[in-house]
Motif scaffolding. Structure first.
Motif, mmCIF file in Angstrom:
data_model
loop_
_atom_site.group_PDB
_atom_site.id
_atom_site.type_symbol
_atom_site.label_atom_id
_atom_site.label_comp_id
_atom_site.label_asym_id
_atom_site.label_seq_id
_atom_site.Cartn_x
_atom_site.Cartn_y
_atom_site.Cartn_z
ATOM 1 N N ASP A 1 3.482 9.086 -13.368
ATOM 2 C CA ASP A 1 4.166 9.958 -14.336
ATOM 3 C C ASP A 1 5.677 9.786 -14.249
ATOM 4 O OD1 ASP A 1 1.782 10.956 -15.212
ATOM 5 O OD2 ASP A 1 1.967 12.905 -14.226
ATOM 6 N N ALA A 2 6.198 9.765 -13.016
ATOM 7 C CA ALA A 2 7.644 9.681 -12.818
ATOM 8 C C ALA A 2 8.216 8.394 -13.398
ATOM 9 C CB ALA A 2 7.970 9.787 -11.332
ATOM 10 N N ILE A 3 7.522 7.268 -13.192
ATOM 11 C CA ILE A 3 8.052 5.983 -13.656
ATOM 12 C C ILE A 3 8.075 5.931 -15.182
ATOM 13 C CG2 ILE A 3 7.803 3.464 -13.564
ATOM 14 C CD1 ILE A 3 6.416 3.869 -10.824
ATOM 15 N N LYS A 4 7.138 6.611 -15.831
ATOM 16 C CA LYS A 4 7.192 6.692 -17.292
ATOM 17 C C LYS A 4 8.490 7.366 -17.731
ATOM 18 C CE LYS A 4 3.127 8.622 -17.997
ATOM 19 N NZ LYS A 4 2.003 9.205 -18.775
ATOM 20 N N TYR A 5 8.821 8.464 -17.078
ATOM 21 C CA TYR A 5 10.082 9.140 -17.401
ATOM 22 C C TYR A 5 11.280 8.248 -17.108
ATOM 23 C CZ TYR A 5 7.938 13.761 -18.078
ATOM 24 O OH TYR A 5 7.212 14.832 -18.563
ATOM 25 N N ILE A 6 11.254 7.562 -15.939
ATOM 26 C CA ILE A 6 12.395 6.731 -15.543
ATOM 27 C C ILE A 6 12.610 5.592 -16.538
ATOM 28 C CG2 ILE A 6 13.271 5.155 -13.752
ATOM 29 C CD1 ILE A 6 11.773 6.931 -11.700
ATOM 30 N N SER A 7 11.528 5.000 -17.036
ATOM 31 C CA SER A 7 11.661 3.898 -17.995
ATOM 32 C C SER A 7 12.381 4.355 -19.259
ATOM 33 C CB SER A 7 10.286 3.320 -18.344
ATOM 34 O OG SER A 7 9.523 4.222 -19.131
ATOM 35 N N LYS A 8 12.169 5.613 -19.631
ATOM 36 C CA LYS A 8 12.828 6.149 -20.824
ATOM 37 C C LYS A 8 14.283 6.515 -20.525
ATOM 38 C CE LYS A 8 11.870 9.290 -24.670
ATOM 39 N NZ LYS A 8 11.603 8.180 -25.606
ATOM 40 N N ILE A 9 14.505 7.135 -19.367
ATOM 41 C CA ILE A 9 15.861 7.534 -18.984
ATOM 42 C C ILE A 9 16.768 6.315 -18.851
ATOM 43 C CG2 ILE A 9 17.245 8.527 -17.106
ATOM 44 C CD1 ILE A 9 14.775 10.363 -16.548
ATOM 45 N N ALA A 10 16.262 5.275 -18.157
ATOM 46 C CA ALA A 10 17.077 4.089 -17.880
ATOM 47 C C ALA A 10 17.036 3.065 -19.003
ATOM 48 C CB ALA A 10 16.605 3.438 -16.579
ATOM 49 N N ASP A 11 16.139 3.272 -19.976
ATOM 50 C CA ASP A 11 15.956 2.306 -21.063
ATOM 51 C C ASP A 11 15.660 0.920 -20.496
ATOM 52 O OD1 ASP A 11 15.727 1.446 -23.657
ATOM 53 O OD2 ASP A 11 17.864 1.047 -23.906
ATOM 54 N N ARG A 12 14.705 0.868 -19.590
ATOM 55 C CA ARG A 12 14.292 -0.381 -18.949
ATOM 56 C C ARG A 12 12.786 -0.569 -19.058
ATOM 57 N NH1 ARG A 12 17.619 -2.560 -14.665
ATOM 58 N NH2 ARG A 12 19.645 -1.523 -14.729
ATOM 59 N N GLU A 13 12.364 -1.835 -19.050
ATOM 60 C CA GLU A 13 10.953 -2.129 -18.784
ATOM 61 C C GLU A 13 10.793 -2.208 -17.282
ATOM 62 O OE1 GLU A 13 7.396 -5.429 -19.435
ATOM 63 O OE2 GLU A 13 9.378 -5.807 -20.293
ATOM 64 N N ILE A 14 9.841 -1.448 -16.753
ATOM 65 C CA ILE A 14 9.558 -1.450 -15.320
ATOM 66 C C ILE A 14 8.117 -1.888 -15.141
ATOM 67 C CG2 ILE A 14 9.485 -0.093 -13.201
ATOM 68 C CD1 ILE A 14 11.500 1.839 -14.485
ATOM 69 N N VAL A 15 7.936 -2.985 -14.431
ATOM 70 C CA VAL A 15 6.596 -3.523 -14.176
ATOM 71 C C VAL A 15 6.240 -3.247 -12.718
ATOM 72 C CG1 VAL A 15 5.133 -5.578 -14.181
ATOM 73 C CG2 VAL A 15 6.965 -5.341 -15.880
ATOM 74 N N VAL A 16 5.094 -2.615 -12.503
ATOM 75 C CA VAL A 16 4.643 -2.318 -11.146
ATOM 76 C C VAL A 16 3.300 -3.009 -10.922
ATOM 77 C CG1 VAL A 16 3.970 -0.536 -9.493
ATOM 78 C CG2 VAL A 16 5.836 -0.102 -11.109
ATOM 79 N N ARG A 17 3.254 -3.871 -9.912
ATOM 80 C CA ARG A 17 1.985 -4.471 -9.492
ATOM 81 C C ARG A 17 1.507 -3.718 -8.271
ATOM 82 N NH1 ARG A 17 1.655 -10.403 -6.879
ATOM 83 N NH2 ARG A 17 1.348 -9.323 -4.914
ATOM 84 N N ASP A 18 0.424 -2.949 -8.418
ATOM 85 C CA ASP A 18 -0.119 -2.271 -7.248
ATOM 86 C C ASP A 18 -1.328 -3.037 -6.717
ATOM 87 O OD1 ASP A 18 -2.348 -1.571 -8.778
ATOM 88 O OD2 ASP A 18 -1.874 0.569 -8.880
ATOM 89 N N ALA A 19 -2.080 -2.429 -5.823
ATOM 90 C CA ALA A 19 -3.178 -3.148 -5.174
ATOM 91 C C ALA A 19 -4.300 -3.501 -6.136
ATOM 92 C CB ALA A 19 -3.733 -2.300 -4.021
ATOM 93 N N LYS A 20 -4.336 -2.867 -7.302
ATOM 94 C CA LYS A 20 -5.441 -3.059 -8.235
ATOM 95 C C LYS A 20 -5.060 -3.805 -9.508
ATOM 96 C CE LYS A 20 -8.699 -0.780 -5.994
ATOM 97 N NZ LYS A 20 -9.934 -1.443 -5.530
#
Length: 415
Positions: A380-399
């Motif tokens: 949830d937080a990263i969704k907000y951060i992507s909008k605040i920072a106007d960035r694409e944020i890609v996260v590769r997790d274990a799955k």
């Protein structure tokens, strides 16, 4: 060895990769390039191993360099193409993987399987299915690995009806009997879709004894869908198998914590402490200007620690103004709410993102490599951060991969 040819070097690079030591594999590859006999260039075997190591560590810049070297020096066959596609995908650059796949004229089944799997890990289940249907129009017959990649892709995208359809057609039309990996995919799909009881019924229909991977898929579905009573039964089944994997024990502990069975939590955590294997701590990696930076939860070791904390606090303030509420249920400890909120703020991926924002120019795409599954609150937080920072944020997790853009995630909140 006073004289080392490319066979000796390649064997060492491959050995480190297969032993799960990618950093040392790449160190050996660099030494090979520097110290090999004059005119004795790395062969395709060494390059494939080096690409696997880059994929494992998320080193896109080095992976691109190896790709470029291979184009200049070697015939680009299906094996090398598959390794490069896998590297681009696991480093978060699906577009590059797609482009390369489209350029390969002669594709073998392994290459098709790899691209279907790439779509799956990036949450592009419908693209994976479309590619599978395109494969069916060729003379190449899908095998058990093809269906494993397809079912995994459909599971990652929550395509329930499609997953059930192709699991059934795999058996009846392609005469491929399900193996453990196929059952894990379909059980995971059913359980994460809320059909935990149906997933459990499928488990009972299996002609072989379920492996721990099946039980874990069921338990994860129970935890995600609050089916805690059934989850406790499954947790007991897992404990009866005496798993030494502390990650599995941690999932059992989290289920008991969600059910507020704190005595059971303490018992499982004692098993984790006594286990011969050690839990790998959660960490997140980010590559900035060719250098990797690693963060763990509540990390205070980084030279920019204070600036990172200030950025985290600034982001938290902005998120709250936009409606963010910390989901403290993802802290599986019996703690006060304010302590839980603080712990969530300092998860490793949040620290890595804050560092990335501080050290890259506006608009730069951030790619985070995380060794564990991203929690619901961080998602949830990263969704907000992507909008605040106007960035694409890609996260590769274990799955899988999550692509966050303008307040939304590519997984559609299903993972």
């Amino acid at each position: 060895m006073p004289m080392r040819d490319h066979v000796a070097w390649s064997t060492m690079v491959a050995g480190f990769v297969s032993a799960g030591r990618p950093a040392e594999a790449l160190g050996m590859y660099r030494r090979m390039r520097e110290d090999s006999l004059e005119g004795d260039e790395p062969d395709s075997g060494a390059l494939v191993s080096a690409l696997l190591a880059c994929a494992d560590m998320g080193l896109l810049k080095l992976g691109k360099s190896i790709h470029s070297f291979s184009l200049r020096r070697l015939e680009f066959d299906c094996i090398l193409s598959t390794s490069v596609i896998n590297m681009y995908s696991k480093c978060g650059s699906l577009a590059s993987a797609q482009m390369l796949f489209n350029r390969v004229e002669s594709r073998d089944l392994v290459l098709w399987n790899a691209m279907i799997a790439c779509y799956g890990t990036h949450g592009r289940g419908r693209d994976a299915l479309a590619l599978f249907l395109e494969l069916n129009e060729t003379r190449i017959r899908p095998d058990h690995a093809t269906f494993s990649s397809l079912l995994s892709a459909l599971s990652h995208s929550g395509l329930l009806e499609e997953g059930k359809l192709w699991f059934d057609r795999m058996i009846k039309e392609f005469d491929i009997q399900p193996e453990e990996k196929h059952y894990v995919c379909i059980v995971d799909l059913l359980a994460r879709s809320g059909l935990v009881e149906e997933a459990n019924d499928l488990r009972t229909s299996m002609q072989t004894e379920p492996t721990i991977a099946i039980w874990v898929a069921l338990l994860s579905g129970c935890l995600n869908n609050k089916k805690l009573e059934l989850g406790e039964t499954i947790a007991g089944k897992i404990l009866a198998l005496q798993p030494e994997d502390v990650g599995v024990l941690a999932l059992v502990s989290n289920l008991y914590a969600a059910a507020k069975k704190w005595d059971n939590v303490r018992e499982v955590r004692k098993l984790m402490k006594d286990s011969s294997s050690k839990k790998v701590p959660g960490y997140s990696l980010i590559e900035v200007r060719g250098t990797r930076h690693a963060f763990v939860m509540e990390d205070q070791s980084h030279r920019q620690h204070q600036e990172i904390l200030k950025m985290v606090a600034k982001l938290n303030s902005e998120m709250r103004k936009m409606g963010y509420v910390p989901r403290t249920e993802f802290v599986y400890h019996d703690l006060e709410e304010d302590v839980k909120e603080q712990l969530l703020s300092y998860h490793s991926e949040r620290l890595a993102i804050a560092f990335g924002l501080l050290n890259t120019s506006p608009g730069t795409r951030l790619v985070i490599i995380k060794n564990l599954r991203v929690c619901g609150d961080c998602h949830d937080a990263i969704k907000y951060i992507s909008k605040i920072a106007d960035r694409e944020i890609v996260v590769r997790d274990a799955k899988r991969f999550h692509h966050f853009i303008d307040g939304a995630c590519s997984c559609g909140d299903y993972w």
